[in-house]
Each structure stands twice: as structure tokens, then as C-alpha cells.
Design an enzyme around this catalytic site. Structure first.
Site, mmCIF file in Angstrom:
data_model
loop_
_atom_site.group_PDB
_atom_site.id
_atom_site.type_symbol
_atom_site.label_atom_id
_atom_site.label_comp_id
_atom_site.label_asym_id
_atom_site.label_seq_id
_atom_site.Cartn_x
_atom_site.Cartn_y
_atom_site.Cartn_z
ATOM 1 N N SER A 28 0.757 -1.227 -0.106
ATOM 2 C CA SER A 28 0.111 0.065 -0.106
ATOM 3 C C SER A 28 1.026 1.234 0.088
ATOM 4 O O SER A 28 0.574 2.168 -0.813
ATOM 5 C CB SER A 28 -0.963 0.024 1.226
ATOM 6 N N GLU A 49 9.215 -11.007 -1.092
ATOM 7 C CA GLU A 49 10.222 -9.810 -0.994
ATOM 8 C C GLU A 49 11.651 -10.531 -1.296
ATOM 9 O O GLU A 49 12.284 -9.945 -1.791
ATOM 10 C CB GLU A 49 10.008 -9.052 0.223
ATOM 11 N N HIS A 279 35.332 -21.273 7.710
ATOM 12 C CA HIS A 279 34.029 -21.726 8.088
ATOM 13 C C HIS A 279 34.171 -22.203 9.531
ATOM 14 O O HIS A 279 33.114 -22.107 10.185
ATOM 15 C CB HIS A 279 33.453 -22.687 7.136
#
Length: 527
Positions: A28, A49, A279
């Protein structure tokens, strides 16, 4: 004569910056932006999104241009944050706009307002602003574009109140900003002298090298130095032909193993990558004994934490061009000729099918110029062994380790490269993060083949569990994924699909999908 509005100026600015596509999901507080949407612009719809940002990321990377993203206020930006983080790690130039409630009611904490809009996307954008006045919106977007495009590139964020679009504004004059910096000449000269005297140099190449368009320069340098070439840990692009005689393979994200693989080299030159990405916690030296480290990187922040050696900051391609020119002035040392890697034994067509056979078959049927967008972390070492990439711009994956990027990024890459075939190589776990991308691919009519490697589990987590003390018989909670049907999922969004479990049928299924010139899905059941 009607007054010129913020909306008029923004679209004029976007047109001048060659950003005529808007990747968006409607909300909106964004609706006024798209009233009287220009006919020469394209609205690229994503159904969530994160999908929107992933598509824009793939488009920007494959085109080399900035992409415009429009999201809903706080909730929409929140949904997108995983792929905003990935765009930040990918060094992708995105101008991310988000709607905000009307300025007049912001003090009343209205519905759908973002109370701290500029803080929400931080720290994973280069710059974040909500302009103080409506008239400042175009200037803020112009500044955002230049910041996004400045190396190291990355996403930026602009929050725009819903009532700003109709306000008067002045047209902006076009400005040009240099986005590449040349490395310091003296530092390049020192590196050239060190390379010239090295008897057994190694190169480590990363994603920034391909992003800078320095593919040819990297090959010339490796060949002139007879340097073995390794791919940096967790690199998200292909930066050296993996069938080249000097290609030495992929470095793991583990300190001790990196040192082991680089053993015997007296100089390590890292181009376009951190030195190094780890990592798991390690110990000991970062380099083998007797080795000297040099790094060429476009990001001063990355250079700042390089643990030893010399880091040179600047554009990768310009730096390599200057380095090659300097190398021509130095007589090379007597070099030890590196051995060629042993060829990999071909995988057998066993039933149940192995991931190795699936990757090998895909390698057999794809053309070298076909682009692969990968998000199958559990199968990545197998892909690296059986699916070589030999062209610049032919491989993309996420640099963040976050899932939900690969499927929408494949859509964005296909939009940017309309004359090339795109393959989305996705794990079954990864595919459940953003399958809405299939819908966008169908609506856009893009020639994408989604290849889903379905092993019924989060294999990467199961394989990694021993590093955290799990035994061979221990259960890794939450990693089994039974009952998924990706063909049915694709068909629900208008995409034809096929499930393959027989090795003898795989090549034909892949060839049919790649020849369709439309979205297709091939679900490959592997053990």
C-alpha cells in the site's frame, strides 16, 4: 502546466541511469510510485520480497548494472533481509527503496509505519537514508546509485514516505562519478618483482576477479608465471577456466587444509578474494612455511583484516593490467613446472543415482556458454568435481551461505542475458525457500531449466555435523526432508516438470528441458 513531481524526477533519473526495470512486490505505501507507470519501464513481479531481491541481484550481477528494487515498509524489508545480506556479500549494486507511511501521521505510530526505517537494513547496506523532505528524494536516489556502484559495490537503502511522490521537485542534472580506483603503482611494482623472483608461485582467484572482467588478465598472468591457480574458499563466481592445465582446484574454508594445499609454494597471490574465508575455527599459520602473501582486492575493509603479507587495494582488472605491464620488465626466475591435475574418474550410472552422475550428465549435455546459478550446498563439492566451468560469467552462487537466493537469481540472470540458456541448479532444501521464483519465470517466459537435486535431506548439515562432534550414528535433528514433490509444485505455477530416478533417462530429460526455450523443471532423485 502541471508541476513536476518527485515521481516524474525519479523516473527521469532512473531512465538516465539505465535502470528501466523495477523488481518489486506491491504494497500500500508503494502504490503512488507506480501511478501512471511509464510505458518504457518494466515492472518485474516477485511473489515474496526475498524473491524480489534475489531476482534483482541476479540481474545486476549478470548485466553489470545497478538494479532498482521496491519493497513494502518494515514487514517487506524484513522478509527480504536474507537476500539483502546475500546481495551485500555478493557485492551487488542494488538501489532498494521501501515505502513508508505518510509524514503527517508518522508521529502517531500508524499502521505499516517503519519506526526506525533507516536502521532496519543495517549493517548489510552501504548507505541508508529517509530523506528529510520530499524534494530531497531524487537527490538521495542519485547519491544512492553512485554509492552502490562505487567499488566495492553493494546494496543501498532509501525509505520513501507514501505522500512524497506527488510533491513538487526539480529535475536533476546528470552527474558522473568514477567508480574504479587504480592500485598504487609502487605496490604493484613490488608485487611484480616478487612474482618475477618466485620459483613456485600460486594464484588464488575469487569472485571479484570475474566481477571486474579480469578473466583474460588472470589467464595471462598465470601462464606467464607458470602459477598453479586455486579458487578461493566459498567463491561465488567462476574466475578461471576449470579445464586449464594450470587449474589446481578449490580451497576449502578450513585453515589447516588451505595451508596443506598451498604447501611448497613460495609466493601466494590472492586476486579478488579474502585471504582467507574460514568456516570453522582453526589454528596454526595461515600460510605454509616460507610462503609470502600478496593480495589484490577492491575492498579496503577486506584488506584491513588480511592476517599477514601485503594487501593492495584497487580495481582488480586495472591492477592486473598494470601488473602484467610491470612483469614484462622483469626477467623471470627459473620456475618449477606445475603438474597437471589427474582427470576425475567418470561416475557410474548406478541405481539409486549418485549426485556425481547427475552433475556429470549435466556437464555432458550443457553448452559451455550456458549459465548455471547454483544453490545446492550439499552437492557443491560434487559439482566442483564433475561440472567444470570454462567461461567468464557462466557461474553464480550466493557468497553469504544463506538459502533462498538461487531460484530467483536464475530469473534475474535470464532477464539480463536473454540470448543464453540459464540452469538453476538447486538442492531440494534450498528450493523450498523461494519456489515462487518459478511463477515469475513462467510469467516472463524465460528459458530457465530448474534442476532440483533431491536427496531427501539437508545433506550439507549432515555432512558438516562431525565438525561439531556428531558421531556416525548420531541423528542430526531437522535434516530429513521426506515427501517433497517438486514436479507438482512447478505444475501448480504453470511450469512443466519431470521426475527422473533412472540414470538412463537423465540425459534425455535434461536435453528436452534445455531445448524447450521456456521454463522447465527436472527433479533428479539421488541417494
Amino acid at each position: 502546466m502541471p508541476a513536476i513531481t518527485v515521481r516524474d524526477v525519479v523516473f527521469d533519473l532512473m531512465r538516465s541511469l539505465d535502470m528501466s526495470a523495477v523488481f518489486a512486490n506491491p504494497g500500500s505505501t508503494e502504490l503512488p510510485m507506480f501511478r501512471d507507470f511509464p510505458a518504457d519501464f518494466r515492472y518485474v513481479l516477485g511473489l515474496q520480497e526475498a524473491v524480489v531481491v534475489g531476482m534483482a541481484d541476479g540481474y545486476a550481477q549478470a548485466s553489470g548494472k545497478a538494479a532498482m528494487v521496491n519493497l513494502h515498509s518494515a514487514a517487506g524489508v524484513g522478509n527480504a533481509m536474507g537476500n539483502i545480506f546475500t546481495a551485500f556479500r555478493n557485492r551487488t549494486p542494488l538501489i532498494i527503496t521501501a515505502g513508508q507511511q505518510a509524514r503527517s501521521i508518522l508521529p502517531l505510530d500508524p499502521f505499516l509505519a517503519a519506526s526506525q526505517a533507516t536502521e532496519l537494513a543495517k549493517p548489510y547496506v552501504k548507505w541508508s537514508i529517509e530523506p528529510a523532505r520530499a524534494a530531497d528524494v531524487p537527490r538521495a536516489l542519485a547519491r544512492a546509485y553512485h554509492i552502490a556502484m562505487q567499488e566495492p559495490r553493494g546494496p543501498v537503502f532509501v525509505s520513501i514516505p507514501v505522500d512524497d511522490w506527488e510533491q513538487p521537485a526539480e529535475l536533476l542534472a546528470a552527474t558522473e562519478v568514477t567508480t574504479r580506483s587504480r592500485p598504487e603503482a609502487g605496490a604493484i611494482a613490488s608485487l611484480a618483482a616478487a612474482l618475477a623472483s618466485s620459483r613456485r608461485p600460486a594464484m588464488v582467484v575469487g569472485a571479484e576477479l570475474d566481477r571486474a572482467g579480469a578473466w583474460d588478465e588472470a589467464i595471462r598472468l598465470a601462464e606467464s608465471c607458470h602459477a598453479r591457480v586455486f579458487v578461493a574458499p566459498m567463491s561465488s563466481r567462476c574466475s578461471f577456466p576449470e579445464d586449464h592445465r594450470l587449474f589446481a582446484g578449490f580451497l576449502p574454508a578450513m585453515r589447516e587444509k588451505i595451508v596443506q594445499l598451498l604447501a611448497g609454494h613460495d609466493l601466494v597471490f590472492v586476486a579478488g578474494a579474502p585471504a582467507f574465508t574460514y568456516h570453522v575455527e582453526g589454528s596454526g599459520p595461515h600460510l605454509p612455511p616460507g610462503a609470502t602473501l600478496y593480495q589484490l582486492i577492491d575492498d579496503p575493509m577486506t584488506a584491513s583484516w588480511t592476517p599477514q603479507g601485503s594487501a593492495i587495494v584497487g580495481n582488480i582488472r586495472l591492477g592486473l593490467q598494470d601488473l602484467l605491464a610491470q612483469m614484462a620488465q622483469h626477467p623471470p626466475a627459473t620456475r618449477l613446472q606445475p603438474a597437471r591435475r589427474e582427470p576425475r574418474t567418470r561416475a557410474a550410472p548406478e541405481t539409486p543415482m549418485s549426485a556425481a552422475f547427475a552433475m556429470q550428465t549435466l556437464a555432458d549435455v550443457r553448452a559451455a556458454e550456458d549459465i548455471v546459478v547454483e544453490e545446492a550446498p550439499g552437492s557443491r563439492p560434487t559439482m566442483q568435481a564433475y561440472l567444470p566451468f570454462t567461461r567468464p560469467g557462466s557461474f553464480y552462487t550466493m557468497a553469504s551461505g544463506g538459502l533462498g537466493y538461487g531460484m530467483p537469481a536464475a530469473v534475474g540472470v535470464a532477464l539480463a542475458r536473454p540470448h543464453q540458456r540459464v540452469i538453476g541448479l538447486i538442492g531440494d532444501g534450498s528450493a523450498m525457500y523461494s519456489p515462487q521464483a518459478i511463477y515469475s519465470a513462467v510469467q516472463l517466459g524465460l528459458p530457465i531449466t530448474f534442476v532440483i537435486i533431491n536427496n531427501g535431506r539437508y545433506a550439507a548439515l549432515q555432512d558438516f555435523a562431525p565438525a561439531f562432534g556428531f558421531g556416525a550414528d548420531d541423528v542430526v535433528q531437522g535434516t530429513e526432508l521426506p515427501g517433497l514433490d517438486f514436479v507438482a509444485l512447478a505444475q501448480s505455477m504453470g511450469c512443466q516438470g519431470v521426475r527422473v530416478s533412472d540414470p538412463a533417462e537423465l540425459a534425455g530429460a535434461l536435453q528436452a528441458a534445455l531445448s524447450a526455450n521456456a521454463p522447465r523443471l527436472v527433479e533428479v532423485l539421488v541417494r
